[in-house]
Design an enzyme around this catalytic site. Structure first.
Site, short mmCIF file in Angstrom:
data_model
loop_
_atom_site.label_atom_id
_atom_site.label_comp_id
_atom_site.label_asym_id
_atom_site.label_seq_id
_atom_site.Cartn_x
_atom_site.Cartn_y
_atom_site.Cartn_z
N LEU A 37 55.18 25.53 45.54
CA LEU A 37 55.85 26.81 45.77
C LEU A 37 55.27 27.45 47.03
O LEU A 37 54.05 27.44 47.23
CB LEU A 37 55.64 27.76 44.59
CG LEU A 37 56.65 27.73 43.44
CD1 LEU A 37 56.24 28.73 42.37
CD2 LEU A 37 58.06 28.02 43.92
N ASP A 38 56.13 28.02 47.87
CA ASP A 38 55.67 28.73 49.05
C ASP A 38 54.84 29.94 48.64
O ASP A 38 55.03 30.50 47.55
CB ASP A 38 56.85 29.20 49.89
CG ASP A 38 57.63 28.05 50.50
OD1 ASP A 38 57.01 27.00 50.77
OD2 ASP A 38 58.85 28.19 50.69
#
Length: 295
Positions: A37-38
């Site tokens: 996930l960013d």
């Protein structure tokens, strides 16, 4: 300790940060995660601990998100973390036009990942190459989007669209935001992202790092059992003799009508590992792929 943790990743943390924090809290070296996930995204980040790290590759790939897309803006990273490279108000944009454009993103689609992403090209991460200012051709990938549902539409100078997206592994929601803006000729970028489901784990059942720390200090933390995250795979139960041979790396002759990857259990219901079913010389052989609990 071995199993899975359904972590609700906080805003601003990288997936690696979460792994490092979990490793420190649990005092374990073997910790890994599924589905990066960013930093600007929050939500479900499956984390494996102990020998369960070897099971990450067998988790289901389906994911679901709630995203906010801002139209009229383009950025270097395809989200609000990047530098704005174009901005134009689009107050005349209609929801009907947006709905029509979104239909092009459902099904199997060709997608160019964001230049600032963790994909490797010639052994180097794209974001490292981008930060160095190097020109690189980003490879096109085929991904699958199962469904896009519009949740809200806000007509503003820079309209915002809230959507729920169900998709397969490898799909970049930032790329969908960018490409939607391209189709509408307005520009588009991702303004917010929450992952609500990943690899069989759901946001409603997730815990925060604060929760994890409190449970560890209280001595009440127990990871999700390793095989609980693998319920999408069929299973086989082996006799005591078969189980011993299989755990020693031997091939077992079986007769099954299932897909090639299975969970393996002994007669006591103990999860032994993952097997591959192959057809060889008119026989079906159960071959060890990963022995989780040797006998």
């Amino acid at each position: 300790m071995q199993g899975f943790l359904n972590l609700n990743k906080p805003f601003g943390w990288t997936s690696h940060d979460c792994v490092a924090k979990t490793r420190k809290l649990l005092r374990l070296k073997r910790v890994g995660h599924a589905g990066t996930l960013d930093p600007a995204a929050t939500g479900v980040l499956p984390i494996a601990v102990g020998k369960a790290t070897r099971l990450l590759q067998y988790l289901p790939g389906e994911k679901a998100y709630k995203a906010t897309i801002r139209l009229g803006v383009r950025t270097t990273t395809d989200d609000l973390e990047g530098e704005i490279i174009a901005s134009q108000p689009c107050t005349g944009l209609s929801l009907d036009a947006v709905k029509s454009a979104l239909q092009q993103f459902v099904g199997k689609i060709e997608q160019i990942p964001p230049i600032y992403s963790a994909i490797q090209v010639q052994g180097k991460r794209l974001y490292d190459l981008a930060r160095k200012g190097e020109d690189v051709e980003v490879p096109v990938r085929t991904v699958e989007v199962f469904e896009i549902e519009i949740l809200d539409w806000r007509e503003e100078e820079f309209p915002e669209l809230d959507v729920a997206i169900a998709c397969g592994a490898g799909t970049y929601i930032r790329a969908i935001a960018r490409d939607l803006g391209t189709i509408l000729e307005t520009g588009g970028t991702l303004a917010a992202l929450i992952r609500t489901q990943s690899s069989g784990f759901h946001l409603t059942d997730s815990i925060t790092l604060t929760d994890l720390e409190a449970r560890v200090q209280a001595g009440t933390f127990q990871p999700t059992p390793p095989d609980a995250a693998l319920q999408h795979l069929p299973f086989i139960t082996l006799s005591a003799t078969q189980a011993q041979k299989w755990c020693q790396g031997q091939r077992i002759c079986v007769t099954l009508n299932v897909v090639e990857i299975l969970r393996v259990y002994d007669e006591d219901g103990r999860f032994l590992g993952i097997a591959k079913l192959v057809n060889l010389d008119k026989q079906q052989l159960l071959i060890p792929e990963m022995v989780f609990e040797p006998i």
